[in-house]
Every structure is written in C-alpha cells, then in structure tokens.
Design a protein around this motif. Sequence first.
Motif, PDB file in Angstrom:
ATOM      1  N   LEU D 227       0.830  -1.207   0.000  1.00  0.00           N
ATOM      2  CA  LEU D 227       0.000   0.000   0.000  1.00  0.00           C
ATOM      3  C   LEU D 227       0.866   1.260   0.000  1.00  0.00           C
ATOM      4  O   LEU D 227       0.592   2.212  -0.722  1.00  0.00           O
ATOM      5  N   ARG D 228       1.929   1.240   0.798  1.00  0.00           N
ATOM      6  CA  ARG D 228       2.793   2.418   0.865  1.00  0.00           C
ATOM      7  C   ARG D 228       3.602   2.594  -0.426  1.00  0.00           C
ATOM      8  O   ARG D 228       3.915   3.714  -0.821  1.00  0.00           O
ATOM      9  N   ARG D 229       3.958   1.482  -1.060  1.00  0.00           N
ATOM     10  CA  ARG D 229       4.654   1.591  -2.345  1.00  0.00           C
ATOM     11  C   ARG D 229       3.743   2.241  -3.377  1.00  0.00           C
ATOM     12  O   ARG D 229       4.143   3.170  -4.098  1.00  0.00           O
ATOM     13  N   LYS D 230       2.510   1.775  -3.437  1.00  0.00           N
ATOM     14  CA  LYS D 230       1.550   2.342  -4.382  1.00  0.00           C
ATOM     15  C   LYS D 230       1.304   3.819  -4.081  1.00  0.00           C
ATOM     16  O   LYS D 230       1.342   4.666  -4.973  1.00  0.00           O
ATOM     17  N   ARG D 231       1.043   4.123  -2.814  1.00  0.00           N
ATOM     18  CA  ARG D 231       0.720   5.477  -2.416  1.00  0.00           C
ATOM     19  C   ARG D 231       1.883   6.436  -2.628  1.00  0.00           C
ATOM     20  O   ARG D 231       1.706   7.635  -2.823  1.00  0.00           O
ATOM     21  N   GLY D 232       3.093   5.892  -2.610  1.00  0.00           N
ATOM     22  CA  GLY D 232       4.267   6.714  -2.880  1.00  0.00           C
ATOM     23  C   GLY D 232       4.526   6.914  -4.364  1.00  0.00           C
ATOM     24  O   GLY D 232       5.432   7.642  -4.745  1.00  0.00           O
ATOM     25  N   GLY D 233       3.732   6.261  -5.215  1.00  0.00           N
ATOM     26  CA  GLY D 233       3.946   6.361  -6.660  1.00  0.00           C
ATOM     27  C   GLY D 233       5.086   5.471  -7.134  1.00  0.00           C
ATOM     28  O   GLY D 233       5.654   5.702  -8.197  1.00  0.00           O
ATOM     29  N   HIS D 234       5.403   4.427  -6.365  1.00  0.00           N
ATOM     30  CA  HIS D 234       6.552   3.579  -6.696  1.00  0.00           C
ATOM     31  C   HIS D 234       6.157   2.201  -7.226  1.00  0.00           C
ATOM     32  O   HIS D 234       7.022   1.334  -7.349  1.00  0.00           O
ATOM     33  N   LEU D 235       4.879   2.004  -7.502  1.00  0.00           N
ATOM     34  CA  LEU D 235       4.485   0.730  -8.116  1.00  0.00           C
ATOM     35  C   LEU D 235       4.559   0.895  -9.631  1.00  0.00           C
ATOM     36  O   LEU D 235       3.824   1.689 -10.213  1.00  0.00           O
ATOM     37  N   PHE D 236       5.461   0.148 -10.247  1.00  0.00           N
ATOM     38  CA  PHE D 236       5.642   0.253 -11.689  1.00  0.00           C
ATOM     39  C   PHE D 236       4.633  -0.636 -12.429  1.00  0.00           C
ATOM     40  O   PHE D 236       4.420  -1.774 -12.028  1.00  0.00           O
ATOM     41  N   SER D 237       4.048  -0.105 -13.486  1.00  0.00           N
ATOM     42  CA  SER D 237       3.216  -0.995 -14.300  1.00  0.00           C
ATOM     43  C   SER D 237       4.112  -1.999 -15.030  1.00  0.00           C
ATOM     44  O   SER D 237       3.878  -3.196 -14.972  1.00  0.00           O
ATOM     45  N   LYS D 238       5.131  -1.509 -15.676  1.00  0.00           N
ATOM     46  CA  LYS D 238       6.010  -2.424 -16.416  1.00  0.00           C
ATOM     47  C   LYS D 238       7.140  -2.915 -15.514  1.00  0.00           C
ATOM     48  O   LYS D 238       8.327  -2.672 -15.767  1.00  0.00           O
ATOM     49  N   ASN D 239       6.731  -3.606 -14.484  1.00  0.00           N
ATOM     50  CA  ASN D 239       7.656  -4.027 -13.441  1.00  0.00           C
ATOM     51  C   ASN D 239       8.666  -5.068 -13.934  1.00  0.00           C
ATOM     52  O   ASN D 239       9.704  -5.279 -13.322  1.00  0.00           O
ATOM     53  N   ARG D 240       8.371  -5.695 -15.059  1.00  0.00           N
ATOM     54  CA  ARG D 240       9.294  -6.733 -15.531  1.00  0.00           C
ATOM     55  C   ARG D 240      10.707  -6.207 -15.744  1.00  0.00           C
ATOM     56  O   ARG D 240      11.671  -6.954 -15.610  1.00  0.00           O
ATOM     57  N   TYR D 241      10.790  -4.902 -16.059  1.00  0.00           N
ATOM     58  CA  TYR D 241      12.122  -4.358 -16.326  1.00  0.00           C
ATOM     59  C   TYR D 241      12.925  -4.145 -15.049  1.00  0.00           C
ATOM     60  O   TYR D 241      14.152  -4.060 -15.089  1.00  0.00           O
ATOM     61  N   LEU D 242      12.251  -4.046 -13.924  1.00  0.00           N
ATOM     62  CA  LEU D 242      12.962  -4.075 -12.650  1.00  0.00           C
ATOM     63  C   LEU D 242      13.378  -5.510 -12.331  1.00  0.00           C
ATOM     64  O   LEU D 242      14.525  -5.787 -11.955  1.00  0.00           O
ATOM     65  N   GLY D 243      12.415  -6.422 -12.497  1.00  0.00           N
ATOM     66  CA  GLY D 243      12.692  -7.833 -12.205  1.00  0.00           C
ATOM     67  C   GLY D 243      13.827  -8.388 -13.063  1.00  0.00           C
ATOM     68  O   GLY D 243      14.693  -9.126 -12.572  1.00  0.00           O
ATOM     69  N   ALA D 244      13.826  -8.034 -14.343  1.00  0.00           N
ATOM     70  CA  ALA D 244      14.855  -8.551 -15.242  1.00  0.00           C
ATOM     71  C   ALA D 244      16.245  -8.131 -14.790  1.00  0.00           C
ATOM     72  O   ALA D 244      17.198  -8.927 -14.825  1.00  0.00           O
ATOM     73  N   GLN D 245      16.370  -6.870 -14.350  1.00  0.00           N
ATOM     74  CA  GLN D 245      17.669  -6.408 -13.874  1.00  0.00           C
ATOM     75  C   GLN D 245      18.124  -7.185 -12.650  1.00  0.00           C
ATOM     76  O   GLN D 245      19.262  -7.643 -12.571  1.00  0.00           O
ATOM     77  N   PHE D 246      17.204  -7.318 -11.708  1.00  0.00           N
ATOM     78  CA  PHE D 246      17.623  -7.952 -10.459  1.00  0.00           C
ATOM     79  C   PHE D 246      17.860  -9.443 -10.643  1.00  0.00           C
ATOM     80  O   PHE D 246      18.698 -10.059  -9.977  1.00  0.00           O
ATOM     81  N   GLY D 247      17.122 -10.034 -11.582  1.00  0.00           N
ATOM     82  CA  GLY D 247      17.355 -11.447 -11.902  1.00  0.00           C
ATOM     83  C   GLY D 247      18.772 -11.648 -12.440  1.00  0.00           C
ATOM     84  O   GLY D 247      19.496 -12.571 -12.015  1.00  0.00           O
ATOM     85  N   ALA D 248      19.176 -10.793 -13.354  1.00  0.00           N
ATOM     86  CA  ALA D 248      20.533 -10.899 -13.909  1.00  0.00           C
ATOM     87  C   ALA D 248      21.585 -10.649 -12.836  1.00  0.00           C
ATOM     88  O   ALA D 248      22.638 -11.303 -12.797  1.00  0.00           O
TER      89      ALA D 248
END
Lengths: 345, 345, 345, 345
Positions: D227-248
């Motif tokens: 909830l706080r992530r969303k309310r802070g404006g930090h929930l990404f719609s295209k979150n895969r690009y965050l996940g892809a980086q951290f996966g690598a």
Amino acid sequence: MRFASDNSGPVHPRVMEALVAANEGWALPYGNDDWTRNAADKVREVFEAPDAAVYFTATGTSANVILLSTLTQGTQTIFCTPEAHIHVDECNAPEFYTGGAKLTLVEAEHGRMLPKALRAEIQTLREGGVHSPQPATLSLTQVTESGTVYTLSALKSLVDVAKDAGLSVHLDGARFSNALVALGVTAAEMSWKLGIDAVSFGGTKNGLMGVEAAVIFDPEKAWEFELRRKRGGHLFSKNRYLGAQFGAYLTDDLWLEMARTANRSAARLEQGLAGVAKVTHPRDANMIFAELSRDRHQRLNAAGAQYQVFGSLDGVADEPLPCRLVCDWSITEAQIDRFVEIAQG
Amino acid sequence: MRFASDNSGPVHPRVMEALVAANEGWALPYGNDDWTRNAADKVREVFEAPDAAVYFTATGTSANVILLSTLTQGTQTIFCTPEAHIHVDECNAPEFYTGGAKLTLVEAEHGRMLPKALRAEIQTLREGGVHSPQPATLSLTQVTESGTVYTLSALKSLVDVAKDAGLSVHLDGARFSNALVALGVTAAEMSWKLGIDAVSFGGTKNGLMGVEAAVIFDPEKAWEFELRRKRGGHLFSKNRYLGAQFGAYLTDDLWLEMARTANRSAARLEQGLAGVAKVTHPRDANMIFAELSRDRHQRLNAAGAQYQVFGSLDGVADEPLPCRLVCDWSITEAQIDRFVEIAQG
Amino acid sequence: MRFASDNSGPVHPRVMEALVAANEGWALPYGNDDWTRNAADKVREVFEAPDAAVYFTATGTSANVILLSTLTQGTQTIFCTPEAHIHVDECNAPEFYTGGAKLTLVEAEHGRMLPKALRAEIQTLREGGVHSPQPATLSLTQVTESGTVYTLSALKSLVDVAKDAGLSVHLDGARFSNALVALGVTAAEMSWKLGIDAVSFGGTKNGLMGVEAAVIFDPEKAWEFELRRKRGGHLFSKNRYLGAQFGAYLTDDLWLEMARTANRSAARLEQGLAGVAKVTHPRDANMIFAELSRDRHQRLNAAGAQYQVFGSLDGVADEPLPCRLVCDWSITEAQIDRFVEIAQG
Amino acid sequence: MRFASDNSGPVHPRVMEALVAANEGWALPYGNDDWTRNAADKVREVFEAPDAAVYFTATGTSANVILLSTLTQGTQTIFCTPEAHIHVDECNAPEFYTGGAKLTLVEAEHGRMLPKALRAEIQTLREGGVHSPQPATLSLTQVTESGTVYTLSALKSLVDVAKDAGLSVHLDGARFSNALVALGVTAAEMSWKLGIDAVSFGGTKNGLMGVEAAVIFDPEKAWEFELRRKRGGHLFSKNRYLGAQFGAYLTDDLWLEMARTANRSAARLEQGLAGVAKVTHPRDANMIFAELSRDRHQRLNAAGAQYQVFGSLDGVADEPLPCRLVCDWSITEAQIDRFVEIAQG
C-alpha cells in the motif's frame, strides 16, 4: 432571537459553578487529577462501559479527528455522507490527522446514510485492490447534519454493513444528547450495543464552555488515542477544568435536561411556523431545516433574528428560501414566540 | 489478444536501442547528464515553451502527485471527476503528497467534467470560509478515463472557470499523445495556450519502459517540484536512462507515430465490433468502453483474450456486460481481427 | 510544596471573575466576539504592533506548532536546541503540523543556542542542495528550557544569523512574561524589534486556565495561520472564553504582576537553598536547576514536596542528584520557606 | 578517473542484455510477471528466507522509506546515526513517508552506532511517556556512510539493544553486497539471523540501472508495504524491467563479482595513496575517506579527476583537506593507477 447555532449561547450556570469550585489549589497536570478521573468515571457509567477509554478535548473537530485517526491510516478510507461535518466543516482535519486518508462519500437521504449505498462503495473499493484506498472506518453523525435522528434499527443496519466488511465505526455525537432524548434510549443502546467502536460525545453544543468526551470502547486503542491527542496539541496541562465541566454536565441529568429543553424549543418553533414554513427534513431534535418566503426572511432579518439563510435576501418576495434554525438549551419561549409572530406576520 | 491496458506491452525497439546506446561510461548523477538535458530540451521544443521546467519520473502516479503537491497545500482542495485516476487509482497518493488536501469530485459526462458543476463546487467551498478546504487546483485528464477526448474549446471552458477563481490547472496526460493526434493539434495548443499550468506528459502507456515528463510552465515553481521529487524518493541517480528513453520518444515523431497506431487500432477494433458491441462512451482515442453479451465475453475469454470485463462471466448468455478494451502501439491487426472474429462469432 | 511545574496551579481569581462575567447571553462563534477582539487589541498594544495578527489557542503546543507550520513546509527544517520543548516534549507535533519538516538540533549552553553553531548548521544544509531539508525557521525559547533568559543582544545575534540566511524566527514564549520582567524590557523590544516574526505568548503557565496568544507580525500570514488552526481542530466555537481570560490577563498588568511574583519566589527559593544546592544553570526567572544530595531529596519527598528529581531516590545518601524546581504565581512564601527548612534540615 | 560516487557508472552489460531479452511481447502489469517473480525467488534464495516478502523499487530512498514507514508511525521515532543517509541525504523522505516520525540521532564512531548510546536514547524517550515520540525502529547502514563495515557481532549488539526494547530493525544496504564480500558472510547471517526485520538490498550502486530489493522477513507486513509503495507512486506498471535487472544481478554471482571488484579497486587505491593520504576512517569496502594536501587535490582536479573534496581548493598548499573516494565495479586499474601517480606526483 438566536437560532444560528447551538455553539454560541452561554455556559450553563451549574457548569460555571463547577469551574469556580475546581479552582482551588494545585492539581496534577495532563488529566491525572480528580476532576478528570471523576468525569471519566461518570461517562463510563452513562455508557455502562466500565472498561471504556474516555478522554476530554475542547472542540468537536478534535474529538472527531483524534478518534478517526486512531481507527484509520493514511492508505485507507473513511465512509461518510456528503453532508458530514467531517467532510464539509473541518477544513481537511480528518485527512490531516490520518496522514492522508480519503473520505468516501456515501449517498444519504435527509442526512441519513443508505446501507445499500455503503455496501456498494465498500465493494467497489475492495475490487480496486492496492490501487484503491482501503475501507477502514464508517463515520456516522447522530443527530445528522440535516437535523434528523437515525432510529436504532437504522443505525444497526449501517453498523452491520460496516462490521461485515471489517470496518470500525465512529459516531460523531456533537448532538448525542439531543438524539438520545429524542429516541428515549440509553447511551449504551445507541453505541456499543450496536457495535459502534468510538463516540464523540458532545458537550459544547449543549451548554458547556468547550468540552467533548471521546469514548473508545476497546481500551487497547487508548494509548494510540493518547499519542494522537498529544501530537495534535490537544493534551491540556490544566485538564481539571475540562473534567470539572463534564462532571457537572453528567450530574443530576443536567445534560439530558438541557437536550430536552433544546428539542422542546425546536418543536415549539416548528409548530409555531406551521403554515408559513415548509419543513424540508423531518425535525427530530433541535434543528429545523425549512423554507420560508423571502419576505418573511426579510422581516425576521430586519427584526434582528439570527439564523442561517441559504441564498440572497434580495429578490422576489414570495420565493421560498431555505434556512436552518437551531435551538440550544438557553433559548427562551419568549424568543421563540417572537420569532414565530414575525414570521407569521 | 491483449487489450487489458496500454501499460503492459513491450518497449519500442528504438527506445531500447537508445538505452543501450546511453550505457557508455560515466555520467553525472541526478539528472545533470546530457541525455536528461537533451530530452528536456526536446520537451520544451515540443511544447514551444523555452522556459518550462521539465523533469522525468518513472511512473504516472509520481508525475501527477509531485506536480499536484507543487500546486496544492494540505489545507486546500483539488477538483477532479469521480472517475479521475488520481481519485480512483492512486491509493490516496494525492492526499499523501499534498499533506492531506481533499479531492473534490465534480460531475462529469463521459468522463468530461462539466464547467457549470465546477463553478458550483468552487462557489460552495468559498462560502465555507475557513471551515472548508480552499479551492486551489483543477486536475483534468486528457484522454479521459472514459476514453473520450476534450475538444480544445471544452478544455478552455474549464480552464477559464478555474482561472476566474484563481486556481492552478494540472493536466493528467498519461495518454497525452493519443489525445493530441486525435485532435490534430499541437502540445502548446493543448496546454499553456489554454492556461494550463502543469502537464503529466505520459510515455509509459505509449511505448516507453517507464518514463513520464512532468512539465511546469512557470519556472519559478521548479525548485518546489525538485524538493518534492527528492522527498518522494523519485530522484534517480542514474537519470540518464530516463532521459535516453524520452529523447528517443521525441525523435523523428516516434511518440506521435505510436499514438496514431494505437488510435487507429482502436478504430479498427470498434469498427469490427459494430453490430455486436454497444459503445457506451464516444471512442475518441485508443480506448473502447462497450457492452457485449455475456456469451461473447465467454468465447473471448475461452480464446485467451485479455481485457477488463465489469461483472461476472457466469450468468444469462445474452445479457450485456460492460467492458474496456485498450490498444497500445504494439497490438497487431491480426490480433484485432481475430478478436473481432471471435466476438462476432 | 508544589514545585513540579507552573502548569498545575489554580487560575488567578481575576481571570476567573472575567470568565464568569463573560458568561452572559449569546456571542458570535469562532472568535467574532467582543471578548476576543478586545483581548487581541490588548495584545497588539502590549507589543506596540497595531497590524499584528493575534489568535488564541488553548495549549502551548498548539500555539507553537500552528505558528511553526505557518512558517515552515514539509521539505524544510526548523532549527532549535536539543532541549527545546518542541523537540523533546511535543510528541512530534511540529513534524506533524508541518507535514514532515525536520528539527535540526543546534548546540546550546545552559539552554541558550550558540550563534556560531547555528550558522554552521545552516551552511551544511545549504551545501546539501536538494538532498537536504531546506533551512526555513529558527525557533528559540525564552525563558529557555534550562531556566535561563537570553539577553536582548544574545537574541539579536541569533536572529541576525537567521535573517542573513533568509529564515523566519519563532519565539516559544511559554514563559514570555517571566523573561520580560527578568530583563525589564518591553514586549516589542523582545520580539519584532529584534526581527522575530512570530511569538507564542504564554498564559497557561502564568495563571490562566489554558490560553496562549499566537502573534504574527506580518498580517499577510494570518490566513494561513487560520487555516492551520482550523485544520488542527483548534478553532473554538465559544472563543469568547479564551478572549475573556487573555483580556483579564493583560488588564492592570496582571500578567506582569504574576510573573514578577513567580520570579521573586524562585529567587527566594534559590537564596534559601544556598549552601545545600549547587545551581547548575543560572537562575534567571522562575525555574531552578540544581543538585542536592540524595538524603535531602529523600527528606523533601517524605515531607510531600513535589518537584522533578532526575534519578532514583534510592542510593548513596550524600550523592548529588539533579532536580528542577519551578515557582508559579500562586506559590506562597510559607511553602518556599518550609521547603528550604527541610532541605537545609 | 571517476571516484565521485558508485551511482554514476554504466550498467553491467549482462544486466543490459537481460533488459533487452525481457523486451518481448506482453506481460501482466504491477509485478505479476515472470521476471519479477523469478527475481524475487532469487532474493529469497540468497537470503535463505523462503517466506520473505520481496519487492523492487527504483531508488534507494524509496526502498528505505517505504520499509521504514511500514515499520514506523508518525507518533514514533527511528534511531539512526548523525551521518545516516536517511537523515542527511533524503530531504525528509522518512519524515514524509512515516507521517512525521522523528529521527533520533545516536552517537557513532567511524559511522558505526554505539550500542550504549542507543540504549541511553531509548531510555530517555521511554521516560518521556506520551510527551516523547515512541521508540519504534532502529535503522543501520551497512556499509556505513563513513565507508566502514560493522562486524556481525557489532551488528548483533545493536540489534539486541533494539530487540530488548521492542524495536524493529531496518538495514539500509545500499552497499549490502560490498559489506557481504568484505565480511565473507552470507546474506542470511548479515540480516534475519541477527534479528534484522527488513533490508534495503541495493543494486543501483553496484551495476544496475536503478533497482533495489526491499526485503521484509515477516510476510504479514507485506500488504502494508504494498500500500505504501503504491501510495508513494513507486508501483511500476512495467515491473518486468525491474525484475529482469535484479534477476541478472543474482545470476552467476554477478552481484558478488561486481562488489568484489569494487572493494578490490578501493584497496588498490588506498595502497597506492599510502604515504600521501591519511585515511580517516578504516577502509572496509569500496569507499575511502582520507586527507590529502591541498596541492595534491589541485593537481588531481586539474587532471580531471572527479571525487568529493570537503573544503575549498584555494588556500595554503600543504594544508590537509578531507575527501571521499568511491570505487564502483567499472573503474579500471589504469584509472586508479593514474590517480595514484598524480596524487603521489
């Protein structure tokens, strides 16, 4: 002829006497004094709630918003009517104290929220998941801002919807006493017995100088309330003077006596206006919402009557203009009768 | 068959190439790099606003709420429609960033706010004085959340009401590009030339990985924006990767080309569904709001089509169920035609 | 023998009489009454500041934080000492009202902030740019929390540092009267003539029931104060009872008379304790910080004396233990002498 | 010769490749995609914490403050060092996200908090009762802002003080990887096995474009974080690009390899500067705090070396001036050796 609000009359003499009597010697600060303890005990007796946490604050807004922020976080929402005092008349105090919670407006009739509409709003927000504010709290006003009184069963229906959805319930009882005597029920029946969690139990609009009791039935929430009261700047060092007022209020049924007087005055006024005023909301307690023709308003205004008129006094003479008339404990029959006489003109 | 939203498709290859190209060597952090400067200059060119302050943030919500909080304080209110993304889909982010400002909901038709209703709401709050939140900001969405597009003169009427009352105006342009090509106007014509003060100029829903440009036409507000961006946790150290995306977006009209493609796709889809779908809001850009019978939804669902249906797929076969269909730049004609084929079934 | 605080004694009889006298008939709410107007005028006279905005609130914390939040935004910082009431004793009220401003602690000696340290802290934050909270406000306390009083020139040095850096200056004057009579200066000399922008002018610790005057010398900030007062729940409907108290306070120099008495009592107490108490901060007004041996504390405690001891009463008899002793207007010479007698014992 | 920060170098090529590879087709938004799931699983593996809640945000500040606000309310306080990034470099973001919590500064040596000082601060606040902010959270930084690394037992002592007092513990691990390889321990050993509740696990300063993992070991707190992530404006719609980086990042020990390189580079630089630089904090990881004579700084500056010097380059030639030198994964031995050569010059 003072009908503008019940927040402008004098303090009842017995309350003033209690203040003077309390002004002796030294007392522990921050509510650790006998007057505060005694008054809180009386509130617990009145509510038949021996475990309730009871605090005194000096304004209705502060009682409302400290309670609401004890029940609601910034990611959540409070359900209220579009007319609710907390939405219309508190300059974002609920949003401020909760750290940005939303007020979700629920359809109402004559100031009374509709259970079906409440259920629908909760449902919509639930479907929004993390994108929506989270349903947290229902805030009802009794007497409503339209001067009507919920029956116990009407309250019950709303509280049930809230409880089914896991919400807390707050009652804005700025005119709690007026509602109580209108319904002829007990404070317990009109609060925790229905499932209500917290009550702003008003005193200021009913003969006190400026005291409301904030009542929380679950004592585990007491500490969170205390922190928010302090952080809001509402913890009084010389708290005995709040306690003394509320103690006198609850002594010998003064609070009920004043509320009964105020309601009776409003009934007399309503009756007197029959024929010239069209009442727009059922008059259940000490407030009348009505329409009178503009020329009647003009005459009343010229005679010095004070009350809220919605619209301009200038215009077509026989056009109906809405107004609000409020009676407090101190209004006299003479004032009422004079008002009626001029209105009937 | 992906019509759930325009926030889920891939990044345009030219944007990806720009990211790869930017990944060389060392760059000053926090936006003091050439990619950011270059992209901001391009935004200023597009808007014909050489003095505008331009910043890049990674989400639409962040662009909206940092701008709104630059324009609005906690004692004030923002006017928006009941459907507004900032009200419905941002989990109280506007309330949070502004420190508790209220969102006052103004009546709308097909997602477009009614100027008369706006004027009335402002008037009501003004009369409340210190008891009411203070009118501060009008926030409009273009393309609206109902998929419609305001004409320039419709926007003008609303901005004029706001300006007459001393309000600032914010435009939530998550689909700014789609509106622009729908109207065939310039960015300047659809913003500051009307009196709009700040724009969230979207990129994420139109082929970027996650970048929006926040544009403020009065550069004196720039510093307040920067502080709120930092305090919100939205200042990127490696800002060049935001700048590189937006630079590519505005190169060789890629942004307009993608928006045109998306709008054209939606038009093709709407046309294809003629006869089986009842469009409920005028389809002005890349979103269709329509009703289809439940059995059509069931067939589409079974075939793996992804889009929002409002209501349960279980029930009477020929009952109409509302849905939302969104086309992004990457949707193919083949997918559209296949969807149509199944729906027509 | 009540020396715990000056927030626990009775209300001065002349103030009580004024309250009773004000309890006649009906008065316009929210401060639009004659008592409030009259008291505000008196404050302006006392400060020789005919244009100052003057408001009454019921607690010291509320006066402080409504003023501070009128001067400071959430991205900014307030400079104060590590001992400051606003930092230590208000449960984050300043952070709350300002929407998250920081309190930057500046080194102090005997409760008095050091100008050089203030300058250094401002400089450090300025260098941080957008990453740092922005220097906005200096808040000084007079009488300090250590019981000392700044000379006018000491205040001037601090205000000058603040003004050079573009800061606003707030004075927490919970014991403003005690400082004034200690220095023998005027309210104007100890405030706006030095460049101070806003004062919390205390009444509660000096014989009132619960009223502080919030004074802002630049009337352009008045409206922002009013909004924050309302939003904080601190706007009283029956404001006349605040005004009546403060009016009596400023009539016939009652405020100065009470402060002089309190200071004189503290001097008598200090003198009486000579030989057995080691005073740890210069005693400039009505508070004594001193060390007494544990056995003396034990005797005083056994005799019912009330005051703050820092540390445990159990332990080695002749070990010195620090304590705080505060005199209010109502303490009698007999109580002081009895305390001294036992301590000397 | 880039030693200003580790937030300014390029993204590691393997991370870039992963981004390009992820750019195929359509993915469910808001983190409901395979890249995000896969990366979160990898984080759980690395931490040997199968139940941990794991989220990705794009900035270090956002990871810190969403976590801190999940653990801390506005009436409470967070304990940190005077040098802490959350205090010094986040423009009140912690105060903002928590709704006004205080940061209580605890004495530190070489950036490492002293357990005794922590215990004393907690004790002082506890004694303040409702007047004090309530002790809630300890936030430690590893690698510290002074470039030192806590040993596991040093961390344990601090966590134990916190846990004894009922506090939650947050670890700001912007350079978590550098600390891990410096100590040669596991992620589990340096977090939950010590009692730490939440970790900001950095990626941006160690070769990513802009991703941090926020790790919460108690999954019951997950929803409040969301909830706080969303309310802070930090929930990404295209979150895969965050996940892809951290996966690598977590594939084939890339994260450890980059951290080892950075630490090794700093060791080489420190060694090279022996004789001309006085190291002021133990160099435990990839940051050096040292003093060099002004003329050496002048020569380095003239040669284009980039790093932080604290003080003016103008002045006496042989006066020592403090500076900070940071190595990231991409710095070459040639750059280091050239820097050394000039400094030794």
